[in-house]
Enzyme design. Structure first.
Site, PDB file in Angstrom:
ATOM      1  N   SER A   1      48.093  44.774  68.155  1.00 45.33           N
ATOM      2  CA  SER A   1      49.545  44.543  68.086  1.00 45.33           C
ATOM      3  C   SER A   1      50.134  45.015  66.765  1.00 45.33           C
ATOM      4  O   SER A   1      49.749  44.517  65.706  1.00 45.33           O
ATOM      5  CB  SER A   1      49.847  43.046  68.224  1.00 45.33           C
ATOM      6  OG  SER A   1      49.253  42.504  69.361  1.00 45.33           O
TER       7      SER A   1
ATOM      8  N   HIS B   1      53.910  46.746  77.147  1.00 44.40           N
ATOM      9  CA  HIS B   1      54.025  48.187  76.969  1.00 44.40           C
ATOM     10  C   HIS B   1      52.875  48.841  77.714  1.00 44.40           C
ATOM     11  O   HIS B   1      51.769  48.326  77.730  1.00 44.40           O
ATOM     12  CB  HIS B   1      53.959  48.547  75.490  1.00 44.40           C
ATOM     13  CG  HIS B   1      55.199  48.162  74.768  1.00 44.40           C
ATOM     14  ND1 HIS B   1      56.341  48.936  74.799  1.00 44.40           N
ATOM     15  CD2 HIS B   1      55.498  47.082  74.034  1.00 44.40           C
ATOM     16  CE1 HIS B   1      57.288  48.321  74.098  1.00 44.40           C
ATOM     17  NE2 HIS B   1      56.805  47.193  73.622  1.00 44.40           N
TER      18      HIS B   1
ATOM     19  N   HIS C   1      45.443  42.175  77.889  1.00 46.90           N
ATOM     20  CA  HIS C   1      45.115  40.833  77.392  1.00 46.90           C
ATOM     21  C   HIS C   1      44.934  39.840  78.543  1.00 46.90           C
ATOM     22  O   HIS C   1      45.575  39.961  79.587  1.00 46.90           O
ATOM     23  CB  HIS C   1      46.238  40.314  76.479  1.00 46.90           C
ATOM     24  CG  HIS C   1      46.445  41.120  75.245  1.00 46.90           C
ATOM     25  ND1 HIS C   1      47.341  42.175  75.186  1.00 46.90           N
ATOM     26  CD2 HIS C   1      45.877  41.052  74.016  1.00 46.90           C
ATOM     27  CE1 HIS C   1      47.304  42.711  73.973  1.00 46.90           C
ATOM     28  NE2 HIS C   1      46.429  42.055  73.243  1.00 46.90           N
TER      29      HIS C   1
ATOM     30  N   TYR D   1      46.051  36.866  78.394  1.00 46.58           N
ATOM     31  CA  TYR D   1      47.294  36.078  78.528  1.00 46.58           C
ATOM     32  C   TYR D   1      48.363  36.763  79.365  1.00 46.58           C
ATOM     33  O   TYR D   1      49.350  36.151  79.741  1.00 46.58           O
ATOM     34  CB  TYR D   1      47.845  35.667  77.146  1.00 46.58           C
ATOM     35  CG  TYR D   1      48.202  36.801  76.199  1.00 46.58           C
ATOM     36  CD1 TYR D   1      49.273  37.653  76.450  1.00 46.58           C
ATOM     37  CD2 TYR D   1      47.477  36.994  75.031  1.00 46.58           C
ATOM     38  CE1 TYR D   1      49.609  38.674  75.574  1.00 46.58           C
ATOM     39  CE2 TYR D   1      47.796  38.006  74.146  1.00 46.58           C
ATOM     40  CZ  TYR D   1      48.870  38.845  74.424  1.00 46.58           C
ATOM     41  OH  TYR D   1      49.188  39.865  73.562  1.00 46.58           O
ATOM     42  N   GLU D   2      48.160  38.035  79.661  1.00 46.02           N
ATOM     43  CA  GLU D   2      49.081  38.710  80.593  1.00 46.02           C
ATOM     44  C   GLU D   2      48.678  38.459  82.041  1.00 46.02           C
ATOM     45  O   GLU D   2      49.309  38.984  82.959  1.00 46.02           O
ATOM     46  CB  GLU D   2      49.033  40.226  80.381  1.00 46.02           C
ATOM     47  CG  GLU D   2      49.428  40.707  79.004  1.00 46.02           C
ATOM     48  CD  GLU D   2      49.042  42.160  78.790  1.00 46.02           C
ATOM     49  OE1 GLU D   2      49.941  43.017  78.826  1.00 46.02           O
ATOM     50  OE2 GLU D   2      47.839  42.446  78.612  1.00 46.02           O
TER      51      GLU D   2
ATOM     52  N   ALA E   1      45.367  41.750  65.487  1.00 46.35           N
ATOM     53  CA  ALA E   1      46.118  40.845  64.623  1.00 46.35           C
ATOM     54  C   ALA E   1      45.502  39.469  64.784  1.00 46.35           C
ATOM     55  O   ALA E   1      45.099  39.096  65.886  1.00 46.35           O
ATOM     56  CB  ALA E   1      47.581  40.817  65.052  1.00 46.35           C
TER      57      ALA E   1
ATOM     58  N   MET F   1      43.623  36.653  70.070  1.00 44.25           N
ATOM     59  CA  MET F   1      43.660  36.544  71.538  1.00 44.25           C
ATOM     60  C   MET F   1      43.141  37.807  72.222  1.00 44.25           C
ATOM     61  O   MET F   1      43.582  38.144  73.327  1.00 44.25           O
ATOM     62  CB  MET F   1      45.091  36.258  71.994  1.00 44.25           C
ATOM     63  CG  MET F   1      45.717  35.023  71.364  1.00 44.25           C
ATOM     64  SD  MET F   1      47.444  34.856  71.818  1.00 44.25           S
ATOM     65  CE  MET F   1      47.967  33.500  70.756  1.00 44.25           C
ATOM     66  N   SER F   2      42.205  38.486  71.576  1.00 48.00           N
ATOM     67  CA  SER F   2      41.732  39.738  72.181  1.00 48.00           C
ATOM     68  C   SER F   2      40.317  40.061  71.721  1.00 48.00           C
ATOM     69  O   SER F   2      39.587  39.186  71.248  1.00 48.00           O
ATOM     70  CB  SER F   2      42.675  40.889  71.778  1.00 48.00           C
ATOM     71  OG  SER F   2      42.557  41.150  70.395  1.00 48.00           O
TER      72      SER F   2
ATOM     73  N   ASN G   1      49.200  36.020  59.688  1.00 50.54           N
ATOM     74  CA  ASN G   1      49.804  34.704  59.418  1.00 50.54           C
ATOM     75  C   ASN G   1      48.693  33.722  59.101  1.00 50.54           C
ATOM     76  O   ASN G   1      47.532  33.985  59.409  1.00 50.54           O
ATOM     77  CB  ASN G   1      50.576  34.223  60.661  1.00 50.54           C
ATOM     78  CG  ASN G   1      49.665  34.154  61.885  1.00 50.54           C
ATOM     79  OD1 ASN G   1      49.367  35.176  62.502  1.00 50.54           O
ATOM     80  ND2 ASN G   1      49.200  32.964  62.201  1.00 50.54           N
TER      81      ASN G   1
ATOM     82  N   HIS H   1      55.610  35.250  67.189  1.00 49.03           N
ATOM     83  CA  HIS H   1      55.090  36.563  67.558  1.00 49.03           C
ATOM     84  C   HIS H   1      55.786  37.663  66.745  1.00 49.03           C
ATOM     85  O   HIS H   1      55.156  38.643  66.340  1.00 49.03           O
ATOM     86  CB  HIS H   1      55.288  36.782  69.049  1.00 49.03           C
ATOM     87  CG  HIS H   1      54.702  38.057  69.566  1.00 49.03           C
ATOM     88  ND1 HIS H   1      53.360  38.373  69.434  1.00 49.03           N
ATOM     89  CD2 HIS H   1      55.263  39.105  70.219  1.00 49.03           C
ATOM     90  CE1 HIS H   1      53.133  39.563  69.981  1.00 49.03           C
ATOM     91  NE2 HIS H   1      54.262  40.031  70.459  1.00 49.03           N
TER      92      HIS H   1
HETATM   93  N1  HPA Z   1      46.520  32.655  66.577  1.00 46.81           N
HETATM   94  C1  HPA Z   1      46.105  33.391  67.628  1.00 46.81           C
HETATM   95  N2  HPA Z   1      46.317  34.698  67.718  1.00 46.81           N
HETATM   96  C2  HPA Z   1      46.966  35.312  66.710  1.00 46.81           C
HETATM   97  C3  HPA Z   1      47.431  34.595  65.605  1.00 46.81           C
HETATM   98  C4  HPA Z   1      47.188  33.199  65.527  1.00 46.81           C
HETATM   99  O1  HPA Z   1      47.560  32.499  64.575  1.00 46.81           O
HETATM  100  N3  HPA Z   1      48.033  35.507  64.776  1.00 46.81           N
HETATM  101  C5  HPA Z   1      47.928  36.722  65.391  1.00 46.81           C
HETATM  102  N4  HPA Z   1      47.293  36.601  66.564  1.00 46.81           N
END
Ligand code: HPA
Length: 271
Positions: free
Chosen positions: A29, A60, A82, A84-85, A112, A210-211, A234, A246
């Site tokens: 991402s 996308h 993903h 989650y999709e 990410a 998440m990947s 983050n 996000h």
């Molecule tokens: N948690 C899960 N997935 C993520 C995060 C997070 O804090 N940051 C970027 N992808």
């Protein structure tokens, strides 16, 4: 090779006119900056590729980019699928079967991630040393072809020590500081609770995302050597009191992708 993967490969071979990639790169991402450095690019939208998973309404579509980086022959998977999709494990990992079919032996995965290790700051890069699968899925269940051909693959060196050393050297050379740590994957799409992050820290995770984990499992099934880098976008839930968004993840990713591109380019030089 699965019949559909063979058809995908034949389609790509026809487009590539003899170009044979040695390295594949999955960009996470907001981390696509490196693709700008790819020379003589051949761009193929996922939607043109037979048997590739169809884009979701929100997502996308993504594209493959074939070309040269640091004089190495590279294919970039720009856009991933993903859990989650609502994607199946087979859809998530279909591109990796294609990477294997094209004869690629080295896979670089990026993503990410939220920083769990208290030393990590947004914008930092973490070379993945190992992972923890908290997704509750495994793409090898039922056999990779759904044919019941189960393989119990070794995951004790899922992230190649040889490539991790090269990543260390690339970091030194490019003067980009890196952490080395453990990536834990959940399905998302909700971010974690502070209690979950506490638990994940306890079981040994340095970052959460998440990947990546399904793709790495399938790469190891094919005996492809894997290197992984997380961009810490983050601090994970509860590590700071800030709410997770996000948009922030994408924004920090975008700001850090220059460093990531430098690191990976230097890494490619060393291959
Ligand atoms: N948690 C899960 N997935 C993520 C995060 C997070 O804090 N940051 C970027 N992808």
């Amino acid at each position: 090779m699965m019949a559909n993967v063979r058809e995908t490969k034949d389609f790509l071979d026809a487009k590539l006119d003899g170009f044979k990639p040695d390295v594949a790169l999955v960009v996470g991402s907001g981390l696509g900056g490196i693709t700008q450095g790819v020379a003589k690019p051949i761009v193929i939208p996922y939607t043109d590729i037979p048997h590739f998973p169809k884009p979701t309404v929100a997502g996308h579509a993504g594209q493959m980019i074939f070309g040269e980086l640091a004089d190495k022959k590279l294919m970039v998977l720009s856009g991933r699928f993903h859990r989650y999709e609502g994607r199946s494990p087979a859809e998530i990992t279909y591109p990796i079967n294609v990477v294997d079919a094209l004869g690629v032996k080295v896979l670089i995965v990026t993503n990410a991630a939220g920083g769990i290790n208290p030393q990590y700051k947004p914008g930092d890069l973490m070379v993945i040393e190992d992972h923890i699968n908290q997704m509750g899925i495994n793409p090898l269940i039922g056999g990779i072809n759904g044919d019941g051909g189960i393989k119990f693959i070794d995951m004790s060196q899922a992230y190649s020590p040889r490539l991790r050393e090269k990543m260390d050297a690339a970091a030194e050379k490019s003067q980009i500081p890196i952490w080395r740590g453990v990536y834990l994957a959940t399905t998302g799409p909700s971010y974690e609770t502070p209690a979950e992050i506490k638990a994940f820290a306890w079981i040994g995770a340095d970052a959460v995302g998440m990947s990546t984990v399904p793709e790495v499992i399938v790469a190891r099934y094919h005996n492809i050597e894997v290197a992984g880098v997380s961009c810490i976008t983050n601090l994970a839930a509860g590590i700071s009191s800030k709410k997770l968004s996000h948009d922030e993840v994408l924004e920090v990713g975008r700001a850090a992708q220059g460093n990531l591109a430098k690191l990976l380019t230097e890494f490619m030089v060393s291959l």
